[in-house]
Structures are given as structure tokens and as C-alpha cells.
Motif scaffolding. Structure first.
Motif, PDB file in Angstrom:
ATOM      1  N   GLY A  37      43.284  40.075  41.283  1.00 62.92           N
ATOM      2  CA  GLY A  37      43.476  41.393  40.705  1.00 62.92           C
ATOM      3  C   GLY A  37      44.461  41.418  39.552  1.00 62.92           C
ATOM      4  O   GLY A  37      44.297  42.181  38.604  1.00 62.92           O
ATOM      5  N   ILE A  38      45.496  40.561  39.605  1.00 64.99           N
ATOM      6  CA  ILE A  38      46.545  40.604  38.595  1.00 64.99           C
ATOM      7  C   ILE A  38      46.411  39.473  37.573  1.00 64.99           C
ATOM      8  O   ILE A  38      46.506  39.695  36.363  1.00 64.99           O
ATOM      9  CB  ILE A  38      47.934  40.560  39.269  1.00 64.99           C
ATOM     10  CG1 ILE A  38      48.116  41.821  40.131  1.00 64.99           C
ATOM     11  CG2 ILE A  38      49.060  40.471  38.236  1.00 64.99           C
ATOM     12  CD1 ILE A  38      49.368  41.830  40.971  1.00 64.99           C
ATOM     13  N   LEU A  39      46.183  38.254  38.045  1.00 62.48           N
ATOM     14  CA  LEU A  39      46.067  37.115  37.123  1.00 62.48           C
ATOM     15  C   LEU A  39      44.622  36.818  36.742  1.00 62.48           C
ATOM     16  O   LEU A  39      44.370  35.964  35.887  1.00 62.48           O
ATOM     17  CB  LEU A  39      46.721  35.873  37.747  1.00 62.48           C
ATOM     18  CG  LEU A  39      48.191  36.051  38.149  1.00 62.48           C
ATOM     19  CD1 LEU A  39      48.771  34.718  38.624  1.00 62.48           C
ATOM     20  CD2 LEU A  39      49.011  36.598  36.997  1.00 62.48           C
ATOM     21  N   ARG A  40      43.682  37.469  37.391  1.00 58.24           N
ATOM     22  CA  ARG A  40      42.263  37.450  37.012  1.00 58.24           C
ATOM     23  C   ARG A  40      41.580  36.080  37.112  1.00 58.24           C
ATOM     24  O   ARG A  40      40.840  35.675  36.233  1.00 58.24           O
ATOM     25  CB  ARG A  40      42.086  38.019  35.595  1.00 58.24           C
ATOM     26  CG  ARG A  40      42.476  39.483  35.502  1.00 58.24           C
ATOM     27  CD  ARG A  40      42.345  40.020  34.097  1.00 58.24           C
ATOM     28  NE  ARG A  40      42.683  41.431  34.062  1.00 58.24           N
ATOM     29  CZ  ARG A  40      43.930  41.907  34.025  1.00 58.24           C
ATOM     30  NH1 ARG A  40      44.952  41.067  33.977  1.00 58.24           N
ATOM     31  NH2 ARG A  40      44.163  43.205  34.019  1.00 58.24           N
ATOM     32  N   PHE A  41      41.869  35.380  38.184  1.00 55.96           N
ATOM     33  CA  PHE A  41      41.081  34.183  38.480  1.00 55.96           C
ATOM     34  C   PHE A  41      41.123  33.924  39.983  1.00 55.96           C
ATOM     35  O   PHE A  41      42.016  34.393  40.688  1.00 55.96           O
ATOM     36  CB  PHE A  41      41.567  32.966  37.688  1.00 55.96           C
ATOM     37  CG  PHE A  41      42.835  32.329  38.211  1.00 55.96           C
ATOM     38  CD1 PHE A  41      42.792  31.240  39.077  1.00 55.96           C
ATOM     39  CD2 PHE A  41      44.083  32.805  37.825  1.00 55.96           C
ATOM     40  CE1 PHE A  41      43.945  30.654  39.553  1.00 55.96           C
ATOM     41  CE2 PHE A  41      45.249  32.215  38.282  1.00 55.96           C
ATOM     42  CZ  PHE A  41      45.177  31.139  39.157  1.00 55.96           C
ATOM     43  N   SER A  42      40.142  33.204  40.482  1.00 49.76           N
ATOM     44  CA  SER A  42      40.066  32.867  41.904  1.00 49.76           C
ATOM     45  C   SER A  42      40.839  31.580  42.145  1.00 49.76           C
ATOM     46  O   SER A  42      40.477  30.529  41.606  1.00 49.76           O
ATOM     47  CB  SER A  42      38.604  32.702  42.331  1.00 49.76           C
ATOM     48  OG  SER A  42      37.896  33.917  42.133  1.00 49.76           O
ATOM     49  N   GLU A 105      48.206  31.297  28.060  1.00 50.21           N
ATOM     50  CA  GLU A 105      48.563  31.529  26.654  1.00 50.21           C
ATOM     51  C   GLU A 105      47.388  31.281  25.729  1.00 50.21           C
ATOM     52  O   GLU A 105      47.292  31.886  24.662  1.00 50.21           O
ATOM     53  CB  GLU A 105      49.742  30.639  26.269  1.00 50.21           C
ATOM     54  CG  GLU A 105      51.055  31.052  26.933  1.00 50.21           C
ATOM     55  CD  GLU A 105      52.178  30.093  26.607  1.00 50.21           C
ATOM     56  OE1 GLU A 105      51.886  28.961  26.128  1.00 50.21           O
ATOM     57  OE2 GLU A 105      53.355  30.447  26.830  1.00 50.21           O
ATOM     58  N   GLN A 106      46.484  30.379  26.150  1.00 51.76           N
ATOM     59  CA  GLN A 106      45.296  30.091  25.356  1.00 51.76           C
ATOM     60  C   GLN A 106      44.179  31.113  25.590  1.00 51.76           C
ATOM     61  O   GLN A 106      43.103  31.004  24.989  1.00 51.76           O
ATOM     62  CB  GLN A 106      44.756  28.687  25.689  1.00 51.76           C
ATOM     63  CG  GLN A 106      45.727  27.556  25.394  1.00 51.76           C
ATOM     64  CD  GLN A 106      46.037  27.434  23.917  1.00 51.76           C
ATOM     65  OE1 GLN A 106      45.152  27.538  23.082  1.00 51.76           O
ATOM     66  NE2 GLN A 106      47.306  27.214  23.593  1.00 51.76           N
ATOM     67  N   LYS A 107      44.447  32.093  26.466  1.00 52.13           N
ATOM     68  CA  LYS A 107      43.435  33.103  26.822  1.00 52.13           C
ATOM     69  C   LYS A 107      42.156  32.434  27.332  1.00 52.13           C
ATOM     70  O   LYS A 107      41.023  32.814  26.976  1.00 52.13           O
ATOM     71  CB  LYS A 107      43.097  33.989  25.621  1.00 52.13           C
ATOM     72  CG  LYS A 107      44.285  34.749  25.045  1.00 52.13           C
ATOM     73  CD  LYS A 107      44.787  35.834  25.972  1.00 52.13           C
ATOM     74  CE  LYS A 107      45.905  36.643  25.346  1.00 52.13           C
ATOM     75  NZ  LYS A 107      46.444  37.682  26.263  1.00 52.13           N
ATOM     76  N   ALA A 108      42.353  31.422  28.167  1.00 50.04           N
ATOM     77  CA  ALA A 108      41.209  30.687  28.703  1.00 50.04           C
ATOM     78  C   ALA A 108      40.368  31.594  29.606  1.00 50.04           C
ATOM     79  O   ALA A 108      40.879  32.520  30.245  1.00 50.04           O
ATOM     80  CB  ALA A 108      41.692  29.471  29.482  1.00 50.04           C
ATOM     81  N   LYS A 109      39.082  31.311  29.666  1.00 46.10           N
ATOM     82  CA  LYS A 109      38.183  32.087  30.512  1.00 46.10           C
ATOM     83  C   LYS A 109      38.516  31.847  31.988  1.00 46.10           C
ATOM     84  O   LYS A 109      39.008  30.779  32.360  1.00 46.10           O
ATOM     85  CB  LYS A 109      36.730  31.693  30.233  1.00 46.10           C
ATOM     86  CG  LYS A 109      36.256  32.077  28.836  1.00 46.10           C
ATOM     87  CD  LYS A 109      34.799  31.675  28.631  1.00 46.10           C
ATOM     88  CE  LYS A 109      34.322  32.072  27.231  1.00 46.10           C
ATOM     89  NZ  LYS A 109      32.911  31.686  27.005  1.00 46.10           N
ATOM     90  N   PRO A 110      38.253  32.840  32.840  1.00 42.70           N
ATOM     91  CA  PRO A 110      38.559  32.697  34.267  1.00 42.70           C
ATOM     92  C   PRO A 110      37.955  31.461  34.906  1.00 42.70           C
ATOM     93  O   PRO A 110      38.571  30.855  35.786  1.00 42.70           O
ATOM     94  CB  PRO A 110      37.976  33.977  34.879  1.00 42.70           C
ATOM     95  CG  PRO A 110      38.031  34.974  33.771  1.00 42.70           C
ATOM     96  CD  PRO A 110      37.770  34.189  32.507  1.00 42.70           C
ATOM     97  N   VAL A 111      36.747  31.074  34.478  1.00 45.08           N
ATOM     98  CA  VAL A 111      36.104  29.903  35.077  1.00 45.08           C
ATOM     99  C   VAL A 111      36.912  28.637  34.809  1.00 45.08           C
ATOM    100  O   VAL A 111      36.955  27.726  35.648  1.00 45.08           O
ATOM    101  CB  VAL A 111      34.655  29.755  34.554  1.00 45.08           C
ATOM    102  CG1 VAL A 111      34.630  29.419  33.064  1.00 45.08           C
ATOM    103  CG2 VAL A 111      33.894  28.699  35.354  1.00 45.08           C
TER     104      VAL A 111
END
Length: 336
Positions: A37-42, A105-111
Motif C-alpha cells: 500500500g505504501i511502497l507499492r510492491f509485493s 530513486e530510479q522510479k523502477a516498475k513494481p515488477v
């Protein structure tokens, strides 16, 4: 009397174990849902984070026991728990600084973060096994039962006895305290409100002056505390074995997804749904049905749908069904 005996047997082998197990899964799922919910990754390393926190607590418990320190009727592990939480907080903050921060910082995708967390999972798993070994480790002490089978039979005169382990009662009490404290923190404190705001709308939160790194730090600290408490309670109730925590990742994620990934209330509900499903489907119902059915219908087999060896398969099936028919979960997954 037969009805009461059947009810006692059901409580002894299904209801009470499922409530304790559900409390443990709920605490684990809360950590997963906060990260999502907060950091947006599993976070696939969550199970091994639980194992690390439990390991530190086990080691400190052994040290305290060696010093002759005890906690009376309660497990000495409760005295060691704060050390386990602090150790886990240090580990996850270090991991975030060394690993996750770069991708954030690199705005990497959640996957990408999911794949990275799998790498962290294997490193943590190897670290725990290297330090404490791969085998079962016992660390529970104090009074074993709140009420034993013999005491219950003497009190009631029933044929079936009810046993409530101290660790089961402790699990439920601690879980309730943690859930109340977490919801109070998220809804009543300034830091909790900033975490919720960051979760709802990151850009708007940044414009409001919320420090994202501070939000990330507090999130990891809360998740570390929840993971350690869940890991220790599971270890006290069952046993501590590193590989078991790796396996627990499936029912924990199933709990979070069934309830609604990203929704704390859903994580709690999902934990109990998964726990009761696993326990009821793998329980041999012959004893209960013998009490409740007429003699002519008395079962000749164990009446067990699945062996306990396949209990995690129940979580997997439920997870697949939910993803196919209601992927948002019961409470419609949303931000914290």
C-alpha cells in the motif's frame, strides 16, 4: 452429552488452532499489505524477514535461559522479543538503504522491485540457515497450558478434553494489541496520517511537505516489528524452522490478496479465512461426526479431504480462485 463432546473435540482440533493460526497469518499479511500500500510492491522477502526476527529472538531467549532468567508462566521469548524487533529493524533499514533505495530513486516498475525482493529473500534465507542451522529449534518455556485436557475433564465430566496452550492464548492477545495499536497509529498520529497520505497520492503528499524517506523508514520499522512478532508467535506455537517461514509466504500472500491487497482490514479477515480453510479441510472429521451422527451413519474412514501435508495447497487454490473471480479481494484492495 454427545453433542457437547463433539463440540469440545471440534474446538480442540479446529476452532482454537485456527484462531491462533489466523492471528499469526493476519500479522504477517498486515506487513505485506503495508509494503504494497505504501511502497507499492509485493515483498517476497517477508517470510524470511519473519524468520530473521524469530531467529534473533530465539538466540537471545537461549542466552537469557542460560543466565537463569525466566518470565514465570509466560515464555522467556517475550523478554527477548524487543531485541528481535530491533535486530529486524536494523536489517530491513540496511536492506532498504543498500538495495531498494536505488530502484526507488530510479522510479523502477513494481515488477522490478518484486524480482529484487526475491533476491533479498534468498539472501535472508541463507543467512538465517547459516547462523542457526536448518533444523527445528525449540525455545518455548513457561507453563505449557492455560487449561489441560485432564483439568477440563475433571471440571466438566465430559469424555472429551479441551486443551488451550499458553502460546495460543498469548498469540490471540498479542495480535489484538498489535492490530489496535497499528490502527490507532495510522489514524491518530501525525506520522500515520502522513503514511496514509503518501499511500493515497504520492505527488500530492510531496507537495504538502511530507518527507518520503521518513515515510519509507517508518513503514519498514512497522513491518519489521509485525514480521518479528508474527514469526515469534508462530515459532512458539508450532516450532522454529527456517524453511517453514519460506513456505508461510504462500498463505500470508493469499491472506493479503483474499482480503484485498493494500487494505489492512482485509489482511486481517484474509488471515482468518485462510487459516480456517486450511484447518477444516485437512482435519479428520471422524471423531466429531461419530458424536454428532446416529450409529447407523457413523463414518468408517477418517473423513479427511486432504492430508495435512497439503495444507498449503489449500491456500494456493483459494488464491487462484480469488484472482480469477475477484482479484480486488473481499474488501477491494486499496491504499492504506
Amino acid at each position: 452429552m454427545d453433542f457437547l463432546n463433539g463440540l469440545v473435540a471440534l474446538s480442540n482440533f479446529v476452532l482454537i488452532p485456527a484462531v491462533a493460526y489466523g492471528s499469526q497469518l493476519a500479522l504477517g499479511a498486515l506487513g505485506v499489505t503495508l509494503i504494497y500500500g505504501i511502497l507499492r510492491f509485493s515483498n517476497f522477502a517477508h517470510g524470511d524477514t519473519m524468520a530473521f526476527g524469530a531467529m534473533v529472538t530465539v538466540l537471545v531467549t537461549w542466552w537469557l535461559q542460560g543466565m537463569g532468567v525466566s518470565f514465570g508462566p509466560l515464555p522467556t521469548a517475550l523478554l527477548a522479543l524487543p531485541f528481535g524487533i530491533l535486530g529486524t529493524i536494523a536489517l530491513v533499514l540496511l536492506t532498504d538503504r543498500v538495495v531498494y533505495k536505488f530502484y526507488r530513486e530510479q522510479k523502477a516498475k513494481p515488477v522490478i522491485l518484486v524480482i529484487v525482493s526475491m533476491g533479498v529473500m534468498f539472501v535472508m534465507n541463507g543467512l538465517v540457515r547459516f547462523i542457526i542451522g536448518p533444523n527445528d529449534q525449540k525455545f518455548a518455556d513457561g507453563e505449557r497450558f492455560i487449561i489441560s485436557v485432564r483439568e477440563f475433564k475433571q471440571l466438566t465430566g465430559l469424555r472429551e478434553g479441551l486443551a488451550i496452550k499458553t502460546t495460543q492464548g498469548l498469540t490471540v492477545v498479542v495480535a489484538v494489541i498489535c492490530v489496535v495499536a497499528l490502527f490507532w497509529f495510522l489514524n491518530r498520529t501525525r506520522t500515520g496520517k502522513s503514511m496514509r497520505a503518501y499511500s493515497d497520492n504520492e505527488d500530492l503528499a510531496l507537495l504538502s511537505g511530507i518527507n518520503p524517506e521518513r515515510v519509507v523508514m517508518y513503514t519498514w520499522m512497522i513491518v519489521a516489528a509485525l514480521a518479528t512478532i508474527a514469526g515469534v508467535l508462530y515459532g512458539l506455537d508450532k516450532t522454529f524452522k527456517p524453511f517453514v517461514y519460506f513456505q508461510l509466504l504462500l498463505p500470508i500472500f493469499a491472506s493479503a490478496i483474499v482480503g484485498g491487497l493494500g487494505n489492512p482490514l482485509g489482511a486481517i479477515a484474509g488471515g482468518f479465512i485462510i487459516a480456517f480453510s486450511e484447518v477444516t479441510i485437512t482435519y479428520a472429521w471422524k471423531k466429531v461426526l461419530t458424536y454428532w451422527l446416529p450409529d447407523s451413519l457413523e463414518p468408517s474412514t477418517l473423513v479427511q479431504l486432504l492430508s495435512t501435508d497439503y495444507k498449503f495447497a489449500v491456500s494456493f487454490v483459494i488464491l487462484i480462485v480469488v484472482l480469477l473471480f475477484k482479484p480486488t479481494g473481499i474488501f477491494k484492495g486499496k491504499a492504506v
